[in-house]
Each structure stands twice: as C-alpha cells, then as structure tokens.
Design a protein around this motif. Structure first.
Motif, PDB file in Angstrom:
ATOM      1  N   LEU A 109       0.872  -1.430  -0.026  1.00 16.05           N
ATOM      2  CA  LEU A 109      -0.159   0.158   0.074  1.00 16.05           C
ATOM      3  C   LEU A 109       1.282   1.456   0.323  1.00 16.05           C
ATOM      4  O   LEU A 109       0.199   2.480  -0.926  1.00 16.05           O
ATOM      5  CB  LEU A 109      -0.913   0.019   1.060  1.00 16.05           C
ATOM      6  CG  LEU A 109      -2.090  -1.063   0.935  1.00 16.05           C
ATOM      7  CD1 LEU A 109      -3.229  -0.476   2.247  1.00 16.05           C
ATOM      8  CD2 LEU A 109      -3.175  -0.529  -0.297  1.00 16.05           C
ATOM      9  N   PHE A 110       2.151   1.599   0.866  1.00 17.68           N
ATOM     10  CA  PHE A 110       2.589   2.080   0.550  1.00 17.68           C
ATOM     11  C   PHE A 110       3.155   2.374  -0.168  1.00 17.68           C
ATOM     12  O   PHE A 110       3.598   3.476  -0.672  1.00 17.68           O
ATOM     13  CB  PHE A 110       3.808   2.213   2.073  1.00 17.68           C
ATOM     14  CG  PHE A 110       5.067   2.902   2.170  1.00 17.68           C
ATOM     15  CD1 PHE A 110       4.507   4.354   2.836  1.00 17.68           C
ATOM     16  CD2 PHE A 110       6.396   3.506   1.219  1.00 17.68           C
ATOM     17  CE1 PHE A 110       5.256   5.424   3.026  1.00 17.68           C
ATOM     18  CE2 PHE A 110       7.563   4.419   1.862  1.00 17.68           C
ATOM     19  CZ  PHE A 110       6.518   5.417   2.571  1.00 17.68           C
ATOM     20  N   VAL A 111       3.808   2.034  -1.565  1.00 21.01           N
ATOM     21  CA  VAL A 111       4.816   1.761  -2.403  1.00 21.01           C
ATOM     22  C   VAL A 111       3.137   2.096  -3.723  1.00 21.01           C
ATOM     23  O   VAL A 111       3.726   2.654  -4.857  1.00 21.01           O
ATOM     24  CB  VAL A 111       5.268   0.341  -3.022  1.00 21.01           C
ATOM     25  CG1 VAL A 111       6.060   0.901  -4.479  1.00 21.01           C
ATOM     26  CG2 VAL A 111       6.140   0.188  -2.245  1.00 21.01           C
ATOM     27  N   LEU A 112       1.487   1.566  -3.702  1.00 18.72           N
ATOM     28  CA  LEU A 112       1.063   2.012  -4.691  1.00 18.72           C
ATOM     29  C   LEU A 112       0.991   3.491  -4.295  1.00 18.72           C
ATOM     30  O   LEU A 112       0.280   4.323  -5.078  1.00 18.72           O
ATOM     31  CB  LEU A 112       0.031   0.888  -4.354  1.00 18.72           C
ATOM     32  CG  LEU A 112      -1.410   1.731  -4.719  1.00 18.72           C
ATOM     33  CD1 LEU A 112      -1.122   0.951  -6.553  1.00 18.72           C
ATOM     34  CD2 LEU A 112      -2.587   0.824  -4.067  1.00 18.72           C
ATOM     35  N   PHE A 113       1.104   4.042  -2.794  1.00 12.18           N
ATOM     36  CA  PHE A 113       0.667   5.170  -2.831  1.00 12.18           C
ATOM     37  C   PHE A 113       1.092   6.302  -4.380  1.00 12.18           C
ATOM     38  O   PHE A 113       0.781   7.205  -4.391  1.00 12.18           O
ATOM     39  CB  PHE A 113       0.668   5.744  -1.367  1.00 12.18           C
ATOM     40  CG  PHE A 113       0.578   7.131  -1.137  1.00 12.18           C
ATOM     41  CD1 PHE A 113      -0.710   8.016  -1.296  1.00 12.18           C
ATOM     42  CD2 PHE A 113       1.143   7.554  -1.161  1.00 12.18           C
ATOM     43  CE1 PHE A 113      -0.672   8.721  -1.041  1.00 12.18           C
ATOM     44  CE2 PHE A 113       1.340   9.707  -0.735  1.00 12.18           C
ATOM     45  CZ  PHE A 113       0.122   9.877  -0.599  1.00 12.18           C
TER      46      PHE A 113
END
Length: 361
Positions: free
Chosen positions: A174-178
């Motif tokens: 999720l952190f990378v996707l953001f």
C-alpha cells in the motif's frame, strides 16, 4: 540527421558505476521486491478508478492516492477477513471429522474393502517393492491422528505467522502503491527519458508490460476464483464444507500439472470408502468436466495477451516462474516471456534490412 553519440572512456566509467550502483540498490530492495511488483501491477489495475477519483478532487493528488489505497483495502482485506473466519470454522469441522473417522476405525475398514485387498495383493505379488502391510499403514496413520492436537497447534502458529507476514507485506505494498498512483505520470516520463528507444518502441514495450501484467493477474487469480467456486459447489453437494474445500480448490489451481486433482481425487476416494459410490462418481465427473475445463479454457484465454504467446509458452512461463520465484512467478514468468518477445520484435525492426539481406544470401 541525428548526431552520433561518441562514447569516451569517461562514459564507460560512468556506465560501469551506474551498473554497480544499480545492483547495490537492487540488493537493498530485493527482500521487498514482491511487494513492489504487486504494487506496480495493482496500480495498473486500479488506475481507471484512481483517475475517476482524481477528476472528482482535482489538485489534491495526495488525497486521491490515499482514497484509492483505502478503497483497495476495503476491497481486499474486509472480504478476506470474513472468508478467513469462515474457513477456520469449516476447516476445524473438516479436520475433526477426519480425526474421528481415523480414530473410529475408518482406516481399518478402508483396507478391508475387497478391491483394496485385491490391489494390495497384486502389488505385493507382481511389483518389485517391499511388502505393503495394511496394518502397519493403519498404525502409522493412527499415530499421526493421536498427535493431531499438537500438530494443529503448530499449524495454527504457522498460519498466524503467515497472516502477520501477509499483513506487513500488504502494508508495504500500500505504501508503494500510494506513490505509484500519485507520481504515475512522472515515473512514466522518467522511464521514457532513460530508455534509449524510439517513442513507438517505448510505447510498444510499456503497453505490452501493462497488458501482460494485467492478463497474468487476471488469468491466475480469476481462474483460481472460478475453480474454487465450482469446486466448492461440487464438494458442498457431496456433503463437505463448501467454503473450506472451495478455498483449497482455489489454492490448488496455482499448482501446475497436478492442480485441483490434489483435492478432488482424495475426496472421491473417501466417498468410495464410506460407500457413497454415486456421489464419488458425481464428484469425479464434476471435477474433470467442469472444474478442469475452467483451467483449460479460461486461463489460456485470459493470459493470451497481445504478445503472441501460445499455450505452450504460457505453460512454460507459469511452470518456470513458479520454479524460480515461487507463487509470484505466476506473474513474473509471463512478463519475462512477453518482454522478451517484444524485444525480439524491436530487434527485427531495427535490423530488418540486414536480416532481409541475410535471407537472400
């Protein structure tokens, strides 16, 4: 005419330094590569939704990316928690039934069946193996059943550990996707600027990676969901816990060659053993005709892509991907094959005249 680039010794030093630094960066992120790749692929799948959110709240890129990640969390995590709770309940019931069947003398009754006795007699008489003693096998299975409680505790601890790892990997993804959603245009522009290819070649390469990434995810996971759904219905009709065994069908569909046969063959034998011959035949026919056809038809259809990958290439990309990378290889394998095909096409375009002259010589 574009000016030719003259490569000096300082350029070679710079290239070598870049390669070393790039490899060092890869070593730093290698433990998290699966989460990064999954974030990249999910960003491709979610980008239409993200664009819609951006249009609703323009000039708020951070908020739009955050909302997209929240939506993804509700789409994936909430249903998974509900399914996981039901699976634990039905899985506990199924394992208790198996335990009571074994400890209640079911395994001894199994070895007393006439066709089992004849098969063991044939094996012991004609095949060059050590003599198979049904009593020893029953005793071993009985010993495993008596240690079932301690084994269940160990399995539960492992499942809890795997669930914790999954949660950590999901949060990292999720952190990378953001950032992938927020800075999508900047990342694409940077890649186009760095790649020493023409704009048409860059478009072809990036489009193919996007299409094959989507088809690999959809082909693998939609096939698993469809086979799990169909297998779960068949098992439920035969009197098994449908959700639990349907989930097992879904996981087994990721295994090449063997696939769902790992589930329905033992279940069919069990039905034969307890005297439910009609249901055993029904489950076998249902699994071969319906569940098996889903894998043979749906997966190649979804994973065909536009790179000209035939069924044989898809098969080896999946098989080799799992062998090299594990389950995530179901995505890596097709992407590697597709990129290779695109690079061959670019090579053919760049050296078309030379290859044509070679054919005539």
């Amino acid at each position: 005419m574009p000016e030719k680039l003259r490569i000096s010794s300082s350029h070679w030093v710079l290239i070598a330094a870049l390669l070393v630094a790039g490899y060092a960066c890869y070593l730093l992120v290698a433990p998290y590569m699966n989460s990064i790749v999954m974030a990249f692929i999910i960003s491709l799948l979610m980008f239409p939704l993200h664009e819609w959110i951006e249009k609703k709240i323009p000039k708020h890129n951070n908020l739009a990316s955050l909302l997209s990640c929240v939506v993804l969390t509700f789409i994936i995590v909430i249903p998974l928690l509900a399914v996981f709770a039901a699976i634990v309940q039905q899985g506990s019931s199924a394992t208790q039934q198996i335990y009571h069947w074994v400890t209640g003398g079911g395994i001894q009754e199994f070895f007393k069946l006439p066709w089992i006795v004849k098969a063991l007699d044939f094996v012991n008489e004609y095949l060059p193996f050590e003599t198979i003693d049904p009593q020893q096998i029953a005793q071993k299975i009985g010993q495993l059943a008596t240690t079932f409680g301690s084994n269940l505790v160990a399995i539960s601890a492992k499942i809890l550990g795997d669930a914790t790892n999954f949660l950590m990997d999901f949060m990292l993804m999720l952190f990378v996707l953001f950032f992938l959603l927020r800075d999508h245009d900047k990342i694409i522009l940077a890649m186009r600027h760095i790649l020493p290819l023409s704009r048409s070649q860059e478009d072809k390469l990036l489009e193919e990676v996007e299409k094959v990434s989507k088809s690999a995810v959809l082909g693998s996971f939609l096939t698993a969901i469809a086979q799990g759904f169909a297998g779960g219905i068949g098992m439920w009709l035969c009197g098994f816990p449908g959700l639990f065994w349907g989930t097992m069908f879904g996981f087994a569909s990721f295994i090449p060659v063997v696939g769902t046969a790992l589930i329905w063959i033992p279940a069919t034998l069990y039905l034969f053993v307890i005297g439910e011959t009609n249901w055993a035949i029904f489950l076998a026919v249902w699994s071969i005709a319906l569940v098996g056809s889903i894998d043979n038809v749906l997966r190649p259809l979804l994973m065909q892509g536009s790179a000209g990958m035939n069924t044989l290439m898809i098969f080896f990309s999946l098989l080799g991907g799992i062998q090299l990378f594990g389950l995530i290889g179901l995505i890596y394998g097709p992407i590697i094959f597709a990129v290779t095909i695109v690079l061959f096409n670019i090579y053919e375009e760049e050296f078309h005249g030379f290859l044509k002259n070679q054919d005539k010589s």
